[in-house]
Structures are given as structure tokens and as C-alpha cells.
Design an enzyme around this catalytic site. Sequence first.
Site, PDB file in Angstrom:
ATOM      1  N   PHE A  51      -7.506  22.072 -24.013  1.00 30.58           N
ATOM      2  CA  PHE A  51      -7.820  20.651 -24.101  1.00 30.58           C
ATOM      3  C   PHE A  51      -9.024  20.413 -23.196  1.00 30.58           C
ATOM      4  O   PHE A  51      -9.142  21.038 -22.138  1.00 30.58           O
ATOM      5  CB  PHE A  51      -6.644  19.745 -23.714  1.00 30.58           C
ATOM      6  CG  PHE A  51      -6.985  18.301 -23.936  1.00 30.58           C
ATOM      7  CD1 PHE A  51      -7.067  17.789 -25.218  1.00 30.58           C
ATOM      8  CD2 PHE A  51      -7.305  17.465 -22.872  1.00 30.58           C
ATOM      9  CE1 PHE A  51      -7.464  16.476 -25.445  1.00 30.58           C
ATOM     10  CE2 PHE A  51      -7.694  16.154 -23.093  1.00 30.58           C
ATOM     11  CZ  PHE A  51      -7.773  15.656 -24.382  1.00 30.58           C
ATOM     12  N   THR A  52      -9.898  19.487 -23.604  1.00 30.71           N
ATOM     13  CA  THR A  52     -11.197  19.306 -22.941  1.00 30.71           C
ATOM     14  C   THR A  52     -11.092  19.169 -21.408  1.00 30.71           C
ATOM     15  O   THR A  52     -11.645  19.987 -20.684  1.00 30.71           O
ATOM     16  CB  THR A  52     -11.905  18.071 -23.523  1.00 30.71           C
ATOM     17  OG1 THR A  52     -10.999  16.967 -23.468  1.00 30.71           O
ATOM     18  CG2 THR A  52     -12.320  18.292 -24.972  1.00 30.71           C
ATOM     19  N   ARG A  65     -14.223  15.362 -35.314  1.00 25.73           N
ATOM     20  CA  ARG A  65     -13.837  16.548 -34.543  1.00 25.73           C
ATOM     21  C   ARG A  65     -14.379  17.742 -35.319  1.00 25.73           C
ATOM     22  O   ARG A  65     -13.687  18.339 -36.129  1.00 25.73           O
ATOM     23  CB  ARG A  65     -12.316  16.646 -34.390  1.00 25.73           C
ATOM     24  CG  ARG A  65     -11.756  15.891 -33.203  1.00 25.73           C
ATOM     25  CD  ARG A  65     -12.095  16.548 -31.881  1.00 25.73           C
ATOM     26  NE  ARG A  65     -11.498  15.841 -30.757  1.00 25.73           N
ATOM     27  CZ  ARG A  65     -12.170  15.513 -29.639  1.00 25.73           C
ATOM     28  NH1 ARG A  65     -13.440  15.794 -29.523  1.00 25.73           N
ATOM     29  NH2 ARG A  65     -11.556  14.932 -28.642  1.00 25.73           N
ATOM     30  N   ASP A  99       1.754  20.814 -20.115  1.00 28.54           N
ATOM     31  CA  ASP A  99       0.932  19.636 -20.365  1.00 28.54           C
ATOM     32  C   ASP A  99       1.827  18.756 -21.238  1.00 28.54           C
ATOM     33  O   ASP A  99       1.890  18.920 -22.450  1.00 28.54           O
ATOM     34  CB  ASP A  99      -0.366  20.022 -21.080  1.00 28.54           C
ATOM     35  CG  ASP A  99      -1.231  18.803 -21.396  1.00 28.54           C
ATOM     36  OD1 ASP A  99      -0.700  17.671 -21.343  1.00 28.54           O
ATOM     37  OD2 ASP A  99      -2.421  18.973 -21.702  1.00 28.54           O
ATOM     38  N   LYS A 146      -0.303   8.388 -23.445  1.00 31.49           N
ATOM     39  CA  LYS A 146       0.140   8.777 -24.781  1.00 31.49           C
ATOM     40  C   LYS A 146       1.633   8.457 -24.910  1.00 31.49           C
ATOM     41  O   LYS A 146       1.996   7.308 -25.044  1.00 31.49           O
ATOM     42  CB  LYS A 146      -0.137  10.268 -25.016  1.00 31.49           C
ATOM     43  CG  LYS A 146      -1.584  10.625 -25.336  1.00 31.49           C
ATOM     44  CD  LYS A 146      -2.566  10.482 -24.222  1.00 31.49           C
ATOM     45  CE  LYS A 146      -3.895  11.132 -24.490  1.00 31.49           C
ATOM     46  NZ  LYS A 146      -4.330  12.053 -23.475  1.00 31.49           N
ATOM     47  N   PHE A 165     -20.714  14.289 -28.423  1.00 31.37           N
ATOM     48  CA  PHE A 165     -20.078  13.460 -29.458  1.00 31.37           C
ATOM     49  C   PHE A 165     -19.893  12.016 -29.025  1.00 31.37           C
ATOM     50  O   PHE A 165     -19.852  11.117 -29.860  1.00 31.37           O
ATOM     51  CB  PHE A 165     -18.730  14.074 -29.888  1.00 31.37           C
ATOM     52  CG  PHE A 165     -17.694  14.167 -28.800  1.00 31.37           C
ATOM     53  CD1 PHE A 165     -17.670  15.239 -27.933  1.00 31.37           C
ATOM     54  CD2 PHE A 165     -16.729  13.182 -28.661  1.00 31.37           C
ATOM     55  CE1 PHE A 165     -16.706  15.327 -26.932  1.00 31.37           C
ATOM     56  CE2 PHE A 165     -15.760  13.261 -27.668  1.00 31.37           C
ATOM     57  CZ  PHE A 165     -15.756  14.334 -26.795  1.00 31.37           C
ATOM     58  N   TYR A 184       0.839  -1.197   0.000  1.00 26.14           N
ATOM     59  CA  TYR A 184       0.000   0.000   0.000  1.00 26.14           C
ATOM     60  C   TYR A 184       0.878   1.252   0.000  1.00 26.14           C
ATOM     61  O   TYR A 184       0.587   2.223  -0.681  1.00 26.14           O
ATOM     62  CB  TYR A 184      -0.924   0.008   1.231  1.00 26.14           C
ATOM     63  CG  TYR A 184      -1.966   1.108   1.138  1.00 26.14           C
ATOM     64  CD1 TYR A 184      -3.213   0.848   0.579  1.00 26.14           C
ATOM     65  CD2 TYR A 184      -1.682   2.407   1.574  1.00 26.14           C
ATOM     66  CE1 TYR A 184      -4.155   1.852   0.449  1.00 26.14           C
ATOM     67  CE2 TYR A 184      -2.622   3.418   1.446  1.00 26.14           C
ATOM     68  CZ  TYR A 184      -3.857   3.141   0.887  1.00 26.14           C
ATOM     69  OH  TYR A 184      -4.783   4.144   0.756  1.00 26.14           O
TER      70      TYR A 184
HETATM   71  C1  LIG Z   1      -5.292  12.942 -23.017  1.00 27.91           C
HETATM   72  C2  LIG Z   1      -4.902  14.308 -22.703  1.00 27.91           C
HETATM   73  C3  LIG Z   1      -5.085  14.844 -21.414  1.00 27.91           C
HETATM   74  C4  LIG Z   1      -5.842  14.118 -20.314  1.00 27.91           C
HETATM   75  O1  LIG Z   1      -5.259  12.931 -19.953  1.00 27.91           O
HETATM   76  P1  LIG Z   1      -6.097  11.621 -19.547  1.00 27.91           P
HETATM   77  O2  LIG Z   1      -5.035  10.621 -19.272  1.00 27.91           O
HETATM   78  O3  LIG Z   1      -6.986  11.261 -20.692  1.00 27.91           O
HETATM   79  O4  LIG Z   1      -6.870  11.952 -18.317  1.00 27.91           O
HETATM   80  C5  LIG Z   1      -4.618  16.123 -21.180  1.00 27.91           C
HETATM   81  N1  LIG Z   1      -4.028  16.848 -22.146  1.00 27.91           N
HETATM   82  C6  LIG Z   1      -3.850  16.369 -23.389  1.00 27.91           C
HETATM   83  C7  LIG Z   1      -3.184  17.215 -24.412  1.00 27.91           C
HETATM   84  C8  LIG Z   1      -4.284  15.092 -23.714  1.00 27.91           C
HETATM   85  O5  LIG Z   1      -4.124  14.638 -24.959  1.00 27.91           O
END
Ligand SMILES: *Cc1c(COP(=O)(O)O)cnc(C)c1O
Length: 462
Positions: free
Chosen positions: A130-131, A388, A221, A264, A454, A78
Amino acid sequence: MKAKVAKKRSWAEPYKIKMVELLKMTTKEQRKKAIVEAGYNTFLLKSEDVYIDLLTDSGTNAMSDQQWAGLMLGDEAYAGSKNFYHLDDAVKKYYGYKYMIPTHQGRGAENILSKILIKQGDVIPGNMYFTTTRLHQELAGGNFVDVIIDEAHDSTNLHPFKGNIDLKKVEALIKKHGSKKIPYICVATTVNMAGGQPISMENLKALRKLTKAHGIKIILDMTRVAENAYFIKEREKGYENKSIAAIVKETCSYTDGATMSAKKDALVNIGGFLAINDKDVYEEASNMVVVYEGLHTYGGLAGRDMEAMAIGIGESVSDEHMNARIGQVLYLGEKLKEAGIPIVEPIGGHGIFIDAKRFLPHLKQDQFPAQVLAAEIFIDSGVRTMERGIVSAGRNSKGENYYPELELVRLTIPRRVYTQAHMDVIAESIENVYENRNKIKGLKMVYEPKYLRFFQAKFRKL
Ligand SMILES: *Cc1c(COP(=O)(O)O)cnc(C)c1O
């Protein structure tokens, strides 16, 4: 005598295949039935019915044998798992940040960081939204302001660094609101929503100079920081002989911290972290992560996931990996360009974006050209892409549709998953759909969910 022309040498995948996952082949009739059942929304297809899946590059990476072996070394204690220390070492070694807190994925880190650094009414400049990032900034009381250069909004503009920040826009914000209202600037490498477009080192350095003078932090980011480094190496003077690893580390050195979606660049299926150089912010974050994710030495991840991530980070900054990764994206993009398919240029780091407005000029944006194009590509070959455009953009607070400039179909390439032959099949399918484009009719939306429509909206053919 003919002059000797230097022969172009090909890149190839810097790995060989040890295990394969069989794909289901379907008939056109089966695919037609499946897409009608899915309401012409590729998000509602069963993965089983998909042949080549280009829905996203997030969490769809193929891990190496080293990473799979790493899973078996999971220390599922843990507290204080040894895999946490391996991950911490990797973040220090490859990115150079002082402190790291694991999170279940990128948005977990965004949540914690936004809550700590943003006060009600603050302004957060960024190179395109970014969303999830913007939503967490807003939930913490901040207002996102886009400070990307204007070129990023034009799909035909060939600027080599369309992810760059317009420093004049930042200066104007500082003048208007005062630096006290701007806790940090959010810098994305590469810019996802602009089509995987990079930011240059020169631009980042200039931003560092400007923000330092005003006491404003830079938060990276860093989701695709190694892909950004590839473009710097290819396009920026003075970097052609530097390694991807060195460019990645230099990029991070001009920032104060970062949020990372390891799904990613870092070649894993789940995971992320928050990295920061400020000790006070780190202490607050390592306390807050307990509330939202888990103890600060696992942050919602199993020990084995942290081990795979630590190994994946090292693999992601190799020059050979990045040459093949982006080489594959460019290969597909060039093939489509040769066939006259309208795509966003320059070709970005993680995928190809088809311009549906130019592909289907006979359809109005209300007839959902990108949505129907994604469906037609699936029917033709079983290749899954995503919209998109107007569907993704949603509605404003008055309930009116946004009409975004860009109406795109995204072909996102998972890392190390598909071969060059798959790229050929994808290109041939899109060429076939392009030849028959005049026959494609638009769609009518028959079900519209309230949030992020979407993902779950349904359509019928007109
Ligand atoms: C995917 C992504 C995020 C968010 O990450 P998650 O692992 O999906 O929570 C943030 N910024 C960018 C540019 C992304 O492509």
C-alpha cells in the site's frame, strides 16, 4: 405442478435517515467545462461539482446519531481524556490487543511502528504494497517484498481469497535473508491494491505457525478487517455460523499488533491507532508518538474524534451493517456484470474496479484509457471515480513509465452514504458510456508533477 423455488430475500440498510445533505445537479455542458478545467483529472474537480462521489471510501463515512452524540461528549483535556479510555476499551474488546496509541490517521501509526521495528537493510514481506505503508517502511531503511499469491495480479482469476500470502515466497525470503533481517510481516485485511480482496483464516493461521517458528512478528494492516471477516463468513468452511465480531477478534489473535486507518472500517472521518501486544514496543511507541502526533492519550486527535471512533468500531463489527455494506458493493458489481461491463472479479469489499483495457481496447496504454474513462463517466452523470493504472503507477528510477498489468477505474463506495437508487444511476451511466465507447478518444499528458503524479497531473484530449 411447478416445483416451489425458495424466494431470494433482499437485504436492506439497517438504519433510517435522520438528516440529508443536498446534492448539486449539473448539466452535461457544466460538467464538460468542469472536467476540462480540471485537466481531465477527477482529483482536481471541486467536490461541489460532483453528484455522486466514488473517489474514495477513506474518511467519507456517514456517522450514526450515536457517534454524533459522542462528539458532544468530547473531553478535551490535554492529558488522560476519558474518550481515550473509551477508545482503549473498544480496541481491547473488539480486537483484543493489549495496548493502543491513537494517531491522527493510519499513516501516523505506520510511521511510528516502522521507525521502531525496522533497521537499515531489513526486509518487510507483505501481501501487496500500500502506498503510505511501503513508503514508511522504506523511509525507515527497510525493503518491501510482495509475497501475495500470483492469482492476485490477474483481474479475471476467481480465487476466493486473492489476498492470501504465498507461504513458499515467505520461506524463500527467510532462507535467503535469515529471520533476523525480517522484523515482521505486514498482513493487510482486505488487500486494497488488489481490489479489496480478502485473506482466509486458514492462510493467516498457517502464516502464524511459520512465523512463530522463526521468531517473526505479524503486524496487521487492519484498515478493513471487518470487511475481510465478511468474506471469511461467506466463503470459508467452519465460519458460516460465526459472527463478524468473533471472526474479527480471531483474525487479530493470530497477529502481534496492528496499524489502523479508522477512516475506513471504523466509520469516522478522521483517526487511527497503533495497537501492540509487546510491552517494550508499546513503551517506545508511546514515547515516540509525542514527537510526531501528540501525547500518547490523544495522538493528534480531539477527544470527540476518539469518542466517535470508539463507537464506530462497535458498529463496524455488526453483521447487519456488514451485510448491507458489502451487499451494496455486490449489488452495483452484479449490475455492471449483467450489462457486460468488464470488471475485476471476484467483486471486492470496498468498491468496483472497471478494467479499462477491456472497456477501451482501441486505446493504447500511453493514451491513458483509465484516466479518460473516469473523465467520461463524470461528463455523463457527475459520478466521480478515479484512475488506478499507468498514471498512478508513475515512473521508475530511470524516468521510464511503468506499464502496470492492471489499468483500472475505481468506484469506491463510501459507507452508509448512498442508497440503492444511487447505485442504479451509477450503473446506468456506465452502461451509457459503454454503449458509446468506440467514440472515446485518448488523452495527452500536458503537466506532470514529480511526486505521486496521479493527484495533480493535467491532460488534454487527443
Ligand atoms: C488508507 C490506508 C492506509 C493509510 O491510512 P490513512 O488513514 O490514509 O493514513 C493504510 N493501509 C491501507 C490498506 C489503506 O487503505
